[in-house]
Design an enzyme around this catalytic site. Structure first.
Site, PDB file in Angstrom:
ATOM      1  N   ARG A  10     -14.608 -18.240  48.959  1.00  0.00           N
ATOM      2  CA  ARG A  10     -14.732 -17.099  48.055  1.00  0.00           C
ATOM      3  C   ARG A  10     -13.322 -16.708  47.617  1.00  0.00           C
ATOM      4  O   ARG A  10     -12.387 -16.695  48.426  1.00  0.00           O
ATOM      5  CB  ARG A  10     -15.414 -15.927  48.757  1.00  0.00           C
ATOM      6  CG  ARG A  10     -15.616 -14.718  47.856  1.00  0.00           C
ATOM      7  CD  ARG A  10     -16.202 -13.551  48.630  1.00  0.00           C
ATOM      8  NE  ARG A  10     -16.286 -12.358  47.787  1.00  0.00           N
ATOM      9  CZ  ARG A  10     -16.561 -11.146  48.253  1.00  0.00           C
ATOM     10  NH1 ARG A  10     -16.790 -10.964  49.558  1.00  0.00           N
ATOM     11  NH2 ARG A  10     -16.605 -10.110  47.418  1.00  0.00           N
ATOM     12  N   HIS A  11     -13.173 -16.414  46.342  1.00  0.00           N
ATOM     13  CA  HIS A  11     -11.867 -16.009  45.815  1.00  0.00           C
ATOM     14  C   HIS A  11     -11.218 -14.924  46.675  1.00  0.00           C
ATOM     15  O   HIS A  11     -11.900 -14.188  47.396  1.00  0.00           O
ATOM     16  CB  HIS A  11     -12.027 -15.489  44.383  1.00  0.00           C
ATOM     17  CG  HIS A  11     -12.948 -14.301  44.279  1.00  0.00           C
ATOM     18  ND1 HIS A  11     -12.552 -13.017  44.588  1.00  0.00           N
ATOM     19  CD2 HIS A  11     -14.249 -14.218  43.930  1.00  0.00           C
ATOM     20  CE1 HIS A  11     -13.562 -12.193  44.426  1.00  0.00           C
ATOM     21  NE2 HIS A  11     -14.616 -12.896  44.032  1.00  0.00           N
ATOM     22  N   GLU A  89     -20.117 -15.512  39.546  1.00  0.00           N
ATOM     23  CA  GLU A  89     -20.756 -14.536  40.418  1.00  0.00           C
ATOM     24  C   GLU A  89     -22.121 -14.158  39.854  1.00  0.00           C
ATOM     25  O   GLU A  89     -22.401 -14.341  38.659  1.00  0.00           O
ATOM     26  CB  GLU A  89     -19.853 -13.298  40.538  1.00  0.00           C
ATOM     27  CG  GLU A  89     -20.398 -12.122  41.334  1.00  0.00           C
ATOM     28  CD  GLU A  89     -20.719 -12.458  42.779  1.00  0.00           C
ATOM     29  OE1 GLU A  89     -21.670 -13.260  43.002  1.00  0.00           O
ATOM     30  OE2 GLU A  89     -20.056 -11.924  43.681  1.00  0.00           O
ATOM     31  N   TYR A  92     -24.502  -8.565  37.815  1.00  0.00           N
ATOM     32  CA  TYR A  92     -25.025  -7.334  38.406  1.00  0.00           C
ATOM     33  C   TYR A  92     -25.624  -6.367  37.385  1.00  0.00           C
ATOM     34  O   TYR A  92     -25.916  -5.218  37.718  1.00  0.00           O
ATOM     35  CB  TYR A  92     -23.932  -6.630  39.221  1.00  0.00           C
ATOM     36  CG  TYR A  92     -23.912  -7.051  40.662  1.00  0.00           C
ATOM     37  CD1 TYR A  92     -24.932  -6.672  41.539  1.00  0.00           C
ATOM     38  CD2 TYR A  92     -22.880  -7.832  41.166  1.00  0.00           C
ATOM     39  CE1 TYR A  92     -24.918  -7.058  42.863  1.00  0.00           C
ATOM     40  CE2 TYR A  92     -22.850  -8.227  42.492  1.00  0.00           C
ATOM     41  CZ  TYR A  92     -23.876  -7.833  43.339  1.00  0.00           C
ATOM     42  OH  TYR A  92     -23.855  -8.218  44.658  1.00  0.00           O
ATOM     43  N   LYS A 100     -19.172   1.570  43.764  1.00  0.00           N
ATOM     44  CA  LYS A 100     -20.344   1.368  44.622  1.00  0.00           C
ATOM     45  C   LYS A 100     -20.821   2.660  45.265  1.00  0.00           C
ATOM     46  O   LYS A 100     -22.029   2.871  45.428  1.00  0.00           O
ATOM     47  CB  LYS A 100     -20.034   0.301  45.673  1.00  0.00           C
ATOM     48  CG  LYS A 100     -19.868  -1.084  45.059  1.00  0.00           C
ATOM     49  CD  LYS A 100     -19.458  -2.129  46.083  1.00  0.00           C
ATOM     50  CE  LYS A 100     -19.245  -3.479  45.385  1.00  0.00           C
ATOM     51  NZ  LYS A 100     -18.758  -4.518  46.328  1.00  0.00           N
TER      52      LYS A 100
END
Length: 232
Positions: A10-11, A89, A92, A100
């Site tokens: 993962r980055h 990704e 969303y 968030k």
């Protein structure tokens, strides 16, 4: 038995990871911490003498820059790299760009967790005029508009990630090539679910840390023997 290794990463931490915002397809760069994580990942892979034949990233700069830093540490900047939107990704939807904690206040903790972690649940979608749509960009100009998402579940993410894996990456592994893939938390979760044959509920609590190499060892038939995070 001959063992073939593939590296998934993962980055490194992105600026929006740091700011606790939903990122998805928004093209934000690494934070300073993210660049440091990428450098450490490269140093770790160098310590274990990894030499790669091919590299893959999404078309988002946080994965591309992570791989650049890793390959610089390995002195393998010549490596052929495929940058593909299928490894992006998860999209969303209307959550993209939101903090968030603010999203939790709006929708509730359980709902946000369900959207983030479950396999089939889809967050609210955004529209074509949304500031944080993420797909109205020149990099997607040759892709049919109805192919590009405006909100995805992990299942929908897997529906684009896994066919690409099977068509383009698996044959490379089968031919004994050492592959490095820098992708995103959810595109890697999709691959992990597929390789480990996890059911929908088992994927819920799996979190992929930023910048730590995840090593898969395969047999000659591309069946996973084991997988583990590389450590000091």
């Amino acid at each position: 038995m001959h063992i073939i290794k593939t590296v998934l990463i993962r980055h490194g931490e992105s600026q929006w990871n740091k700011d606790n915002r939903f990122t998805g397809w928004i093209d934000v760069d690494l934070s300073n911490q993210g660049y440091s994580e990428a450098k450490r990942a490269g140093q770790l892979l160098k310590k274990y003498k990894f030499i790669f034949d091919y590299g893959y990233t999404s078309v988002l700069k946080r994965t591309i820059h992570t791989l650049w830093v890793i390959l610089d540490q390995l002195n393998q900047t010549w490596l052929p790299i495929q940058k593909v939107w299928q490894l992006n990704e998860r999209h969303y939807g209307a959550l993209q760009g939101l903090n968030k904690n603010e999203a939790i206040k709006t929708y509730g903790y359980d709902t946000i967790q369900k959207w983030r972690r479950s396999f089939k649940d889809i967050p609210p979608k955004n529209n074509k005029n949304d500031l944080f749509l993420g797909t109205n960009d020149i990099r997607y100009k040759n892709i049919e508009t109805n192919t590009l998402p405006n909100g995805e579940s992990l299942e929908l993410t897997a529906n684009r990630v896994i066919p690409y894996w099977q068509k383009y990456i698996e044959p490379k592994i089968y031919n004994n090539n050492c592959i490095i893939i820098v992708a995103h938390g959810n595109s890697i979760r999709a691959i992990l679910k597929f390789l480990n044959q996890l059911d929908d509920s088992e994927i819920f609590n799996i979190e992929i840390p930023t910048g730590i190499p995840l090593i898969y060892e395969f047999d000659n038939n591309i069946k996973p023997i084991r997988y583990y995070y590389l450590s000091e």
